[in-house]
Design an enzyme around this catalytic site. Sequence first.
Site, short mmCIF file in Angstrom:
data_model
loop_
_atom_site.label_atom_id
_atom_site.label_comp_id
_atom_site.label_asym_id
_atom_site.label_seq_id
_atom_site.Cartn_x
_atom_site.Cartn_y
_atom_site.Cartn_z
N ASN A 85 -5.31 7.24 28.92
CA ASN A 85 -3.96 7.83 28.90
C ASN A 85 -4.07 9.17 28.17
O ASN A 85 -4.14 9.21 26.96
CB ASN A 85 -2.99 6.89 28.17
CG ASN A 85 -1.61 7.51 27.99
OD1 ASN A 85 -1.28 8.50 28.63
ND2 ASN A 85 -0.80 6.91 27.11
N TRP A 86 -4.08 10.24 28.95
CA TRP A 86 -4.25 11.57 28.34
C TRP A 86 -3.00 12.03 27.60
O TRP A 86 -3.05 13.00 26.85
CB TRP A 86 -4.58 12.61 29.41
CG TRP A 86 -5.84 12.38 30.17
CD1 TRP A 86 -6.80 11.43 29.93
CD2 TRP A 86 -6.29 13.12 31.32
NE1 TRP A 86 -7.81 11.54 30.85
CE2 TRP A 86 -7.53 12.57 31.72
CE3 TRP A 86 -5.77 14.19 32.05
CZ2 TRP A 86 -8.24 13.06 32.81
CZ3 TRP A 86 -6.48 14.67 33.14
CH2 TRP A 86 -7.70 14.11 33.50
N LYS A 87 -1.88 11.37 27.87
CA LYS A 87 -0.58 11.82 27.33
C LYS A 87 -0.37 13.29 27.70
O LYS A 87 -0.84 13.74 28.75
CB LYS A 87 -0.50 11.58 25.83
CG LYS A 87 -0.96 10.18 25.42
CD LYS A 87 -0.57 9.82 24.04
CE LYS A 87 -1.20 8.51 23.66
NZ LYS A 87 -0.64 7.92 22.46
N HIS B 136 5.47 2.78 28.34
CA HIS B 136 4.68 3.08 27.13
C HIS B 136 5.63 3.17 25.94
O HIS B 136 6.78 3.61 26.08
CB HIS B 136 3.93 4.41 27.33
CG HIS B 136 2.91 4.66 26.28
ND1 HIS B 136 3.24 5.15 25.04
CD2 HIS B 136 1.56 4.48 26.27
CE1 HIS B 136 2.14 5.25 24.31
NE2 HIS B 136 1.11 4.85 25.03
N GLU C 265 5.89 5.22 23.70
CA GLU C 265 6.44 6.57 23.47
C GLU C 265 7.62 6.83 24.39
O GLU C 265 8.55 7.57 24.03
CB GLU C 265 5.32 7.62 23.63
CG GLU C 265 4.34 7.55 22.46
CD GLU C 265 2.92 7.95 22.79
OE1 GLU C 265 2.68 8.56 23.85
OE2 GLU C 265 2.04 7.66 21.96
N GLU D 149 0.17 -3.20 23.43
CA GLU D 149 -0.10 -2.06 22.56
C GLU D 149 0.81 -2.13 21.33
O GLU D 149 1.97 -1.71 21.38
CB GLU D 149 0.21 -0.75 23.31
CG GLU D 149 -0.65 -0.52 24.52
CD GLU D 149 -0.84 0.97 24.79
OE1 GLU D 149 -1.98 1.40 24.85
OE2 GLU D 149 0.16 1.70 24.88
N GLY E 70 -2.49 5.63 18.14
CA GLY E 70 -2.74 6.96 17.59
C GLY E 70 -2.83 6.99 16.07
O GLY E 70 -2.82 8.06 15.46
N SER F 35 -5.67 2.58 19.33
CA SER F 35 -6.85 3.04 18.59
C SER F 35 -8.13 2.32 19.00
O SER F 35 -9.01 2.09 18.16
CB SER F 35 -6.61 2.94 17.08
OG SER F 35 -5.52 3.78 16.70
N GLY G 232 -5.92 5.96 24.48
CA GLY G 232 -5.29 7.26 24.29
C GLY G 232 -6.29 8.29 23.80
O GLY G 232 -7.05 8.87 24.57
N GLY G 233 -6.32 8.51 22.49
CA GLY G 233 -7.16 9.55 21.89
C GLY G 233 -8.61 9.54 22.37
O GLY G 233 -9.17 10.60 22.69
C1 PEP Z 1 -1.99 4.84 24.10
O1 PEP Z 1 -1.42 5.90 24.03
O2 PEP Z 1 -1.73 4.08 25.02
C2 PEP Z 1 -2.99 4.52 23.08
C3 PEP Z 1 -3.49 3.32 23.06
O3 PEP Z 1 -3.33 5.54 22.22
P1 PEP Z 1 -4.54 5.51 21.15
O4 PEP Z 1 -5.73 4.94 21.83
O5 PEP Z 1 -4.72 6.95 20.77
O6 PEP Z 1 -4.09 4.67 20.00
#
Ligand code: PEP
Length: 251
Positions: free
Chosen positions: A10-12, A98, A100, A169, A175, A213, A234-235
């Site tokens: 997930n590049w966001k 998500h 967010e 999640e 994040g 994470s 994500g990251g």
């Molecule tokens: C996400 O945005 O779905 C996510 C899991 O982010 P991260 O891996 O950065 O915690």
Amino acid sequence: MSKSKLIAGNWKMNASLEGSAALVRGVLDGLAQAQPACDVAMCAPAPYLAALQGWLAGQSAVQPGAQDVSAHASGAYTGEVSADMLRDFGVRYCIVGHSERRQYHGETDELVAAKTQRALAAGITPIVCVGETLAERDGGHTEEVVRRQLAAVIHVNGHCITEVVVAYEPVWAIGTGKTATPELAQQVHAALRAQLRAASDHADRIRLLYGGSMNAANAASLLSQPDIDGGLIGGASLKAADFLAIVAAAR
Ligand code: PEP
């Protein structure tokens, strides 16, 4: 029943067109050296989906994904992107609900369920996100919250629930560098699996991803849990080497 795991990036709202092209190139080069034992998706920002389709053309190791979809089929919904439009650009997966989107855009369980339905109707696999906030966890409400979020999706989508991917999640882990321990994640995944089993005879083929994470160092222990069928990243999906290391851990 065995099913292949899914690792979805997930590049966001990150990177540039140029940076995204380099990232995709890096991932495809890496996968050409070592074929993945799992399914892989990259979920790009909507304006990059046309380019993503081109970058991923002619190979099958990585599938294109989107990060959101409208709950409406078409019409006067300025700024929204319909499931059919996503499908026109070869999108195979779409993140839905998500945290967010729930947190910053007020998405309700009902809206998430409607978006899931739209994606399914267009032949796109929704990756439906559920997860509790830190306050909800501290209050002992984790299972109640994720069960409520999933129940709305099951209610609207009926037997089609088997076509959905669910991503657990925990909001406090996204994040933040704080990851749920494998045991804690497995506990929630087992509860979600039980809920899915009550809704469908084929619940065991539904993939339950963990997100929050996940990185190269912790992926293997999370992915070895019996009810963790992949990851939403994500990251760590923004660096080819990190993403490839997670893909390599998914077998
Ligand atoms: C996400 O945005 O779905 C996510 C899991 O982010 P991260 O891996 O950065 O915690």
